[in-house]
Design an enzyme around this catalytic site. Sequence first.
Site, PDB file in Angstrom:
ATOM      1  N   LYS A  60       0.883  -1.171   0.000  1.00  0.00           N
ATOM      2  CA  LYS A  60       0.000   0.000   0.000  1.00  0.00           C
ATOM      3  C   LYS A  60       0.923   1.223   0.000  1.00  0.00           C
ATOM      4  CE  LYS A  60      -1.672   3.059   1.916  1.00  0.00           C
ATOM      5  NZ  LYS A  60      -1.440   4.470   1.510  1.00  0.00           N
TER       6      LYS A  60
ATOM      7  N   GLU B 181      10.134   1.899  10.256  1.00  0.00           N
ATOM      8  CA  GLU B 181      11.143   2.921   9.943  1.00  0.00           C
ATOM      9  C   GLU B 181      10.435   4.257  10.093  1.00  0.00           C
ATOM     10  OE1 GLU B 181      14.254   2.419   9.327  1.00  0.00           O
ATOM     11  OE2 GLU B 181      14.297   0.276   8.901  1.00  0.00           O
TER      12      GLU B 181
ATOM     13  N   CYS C 108      14.060  11.427   6.075  1.00  0.00           N
ATOM     14  CA  CYS C 108      13.934  11.097   7.500  1.00  0.00           C
ATOM     15  C   CYS C 108      15.267  11.142   8.208  1.00  0.00           C
ATOM     16  CB  CYS C 108      13.300   9.722   7.640  1.00  0.00           C
ATOM     17  SG  CYS C 108      14.027   8.526   6.529  1.00  0.00           S
TER      18      CYS C 108
ATOM     19  N   GLU D  62      10.386  16.771  14.338  1.00  0.00           N
ATOM     20  CA  GLU D  62      10.786  16.589  12.942  1.00  0.00           C
ATOM     21  C   GLU D  62      10.012  17.572  12.072  1.00  0.00           C
ATOM     22  OE1 GLU D  62       9.476  12.989  10.907  1.00  0.00           O
ATOM     23  OE2 GLU D  62      11.537  12.749  10.240  1.00  0.00           O
TER      24      GLU D  62
END
Length: 462
Positions: free
Chosen positions: A170, A245, A279, A369
């Site tokens: 997906k 992750e 990331c 972040e």
Amino acid sequence: MKAHDGMYIDGDWRPAAGRDVIEVVNPADEQVIDHVPAGTAADVDTAVRAARAALPGWAATPPAERAARLAALRDVLEARKDEIAETVTAELGAPLKFSQAVHAAVPIAVAGSYAELAATHSFEEKVGNSTVYHEPVGVVGAITPWNYPLHQIVAKAAPALAAGCTVVLKPAENTPLVAQLFAEAVHEAGVPAGVFNLVTGLGPIAGQTLAEHPGVDLVSFTGSTAVGRRLAAVAGAAIKKVALELGGKSANVILPGADLAKAVNVGVANVMSNSGQTCSAWTRMLVHQDSYDEAVELAAAAAAKYGERIGPVVSAAQQERVLGYIRTGIAEGARLVAGGPEAPRERGWFVAPTVLADVTEDMTVAQEEIFGPVLTILKYEDEAEALRIANGTVYGLAGAVWAAQESEAVAFARRMDTGQVDINGGRFNPLAPFGGYKQSGVGRELGAHGLAEYLQTKSLQF
Ligand code: NAD
């Protein structure tokens, strides 16, 4: 490429169960470029059943044959690399050169690495009076983000196929076209029907149904920590295996005596590339107080040079989120030395390459972040303080250390709570394990460690 209006399931493009579609928009000009079907629980169920049915055959396929299919897949991706780059540029907005050099080239390298690993990995070992078999975990539900859309897919699908697992993917709703291209490539490579399946759709519908499906043995997710936490709970309740992750807030530690100009310039490039949507980006630059002013000046100049070369961020919502963080940083006392909180263009979701100086540990921009082209620069007095700041977030995905002596940088890196550290600008290695300490995730991707995530052991005693 023109989008498919169905799902790739059991070796064929099949009509979607529902009628809803997802618009694919080019972030550089805000134009709708195509539509893909929005998958429902029924699509996910059909795909998982196909993957389950294909599992015994693929798991029993000799590793050498699985390796041959992966080598063929690598070759198809290589042959279609221009199309891959153009597709990622269209749906993510990345500058074409970057798409060619990274979005197309890295997945080709990773697919090639798993063709080799499948051929050479030892799926059987002797431990005393036991033979230990490394067997596939089963059906993998892979859920991927948009920031490196093909890389994230290949980093899951290639080791899964090498291990003998079957997959339902997906992909992110913003970047489904390159996922469809990948499904075409899998087909062209002669991977048997049902071994790889694709369901496009929204996260909370198609993604969540996939993670919850009892026919899925391993949920492998890359994305935000918020969604990762939820999927870990879903997997935990069903005692499924889970690999995560997640986000990062990595430190770029410049120790006294390092090549300051190089460390700053490479550090700025690291944060600005892919418009900061990486990331593992080193979004916190840590500089000793004696070199601090010079470093800030160098960083501001490097960021200003990026100017027009930077691509947009992925969506209007992401643009607003990033600009909001810049405003928050300034409000909390950071000094803006490049870029700023205004959208630099009328059309397209651009954010100017931004540098915030005088950032302190407690500020929001030093902890959360941002996922945009925003660098924060923090000052430290001594190594102990640098280490405390470097380790002072909930994340631990990556980082960098620069020093006059490599050994000094290594000693510092060994004390960092993080999964990867580049020493004096060390190059990306597609075979090195990638993954997080702390809330940056569970498990590792890439290379042999990435393959191990898709294997479980069975011991026979003699
Ligand atoms: P996201 O978590 O919103 O989405 C990622 C994927 O999860 C998408 O496919 C999305 O459709 C799906 N999803 C969303 N809600 C879901 C739900 N309730 N159930 C199941 N699936 C769901 O993240 P994003 O905004 O697409 O990506 C950005 C984030 O990903 C950043 O935090 C970034 O750091 C992280 N990321 C991490 C890595 C890594 O390797 N550690 C790599 C890339 C991105």
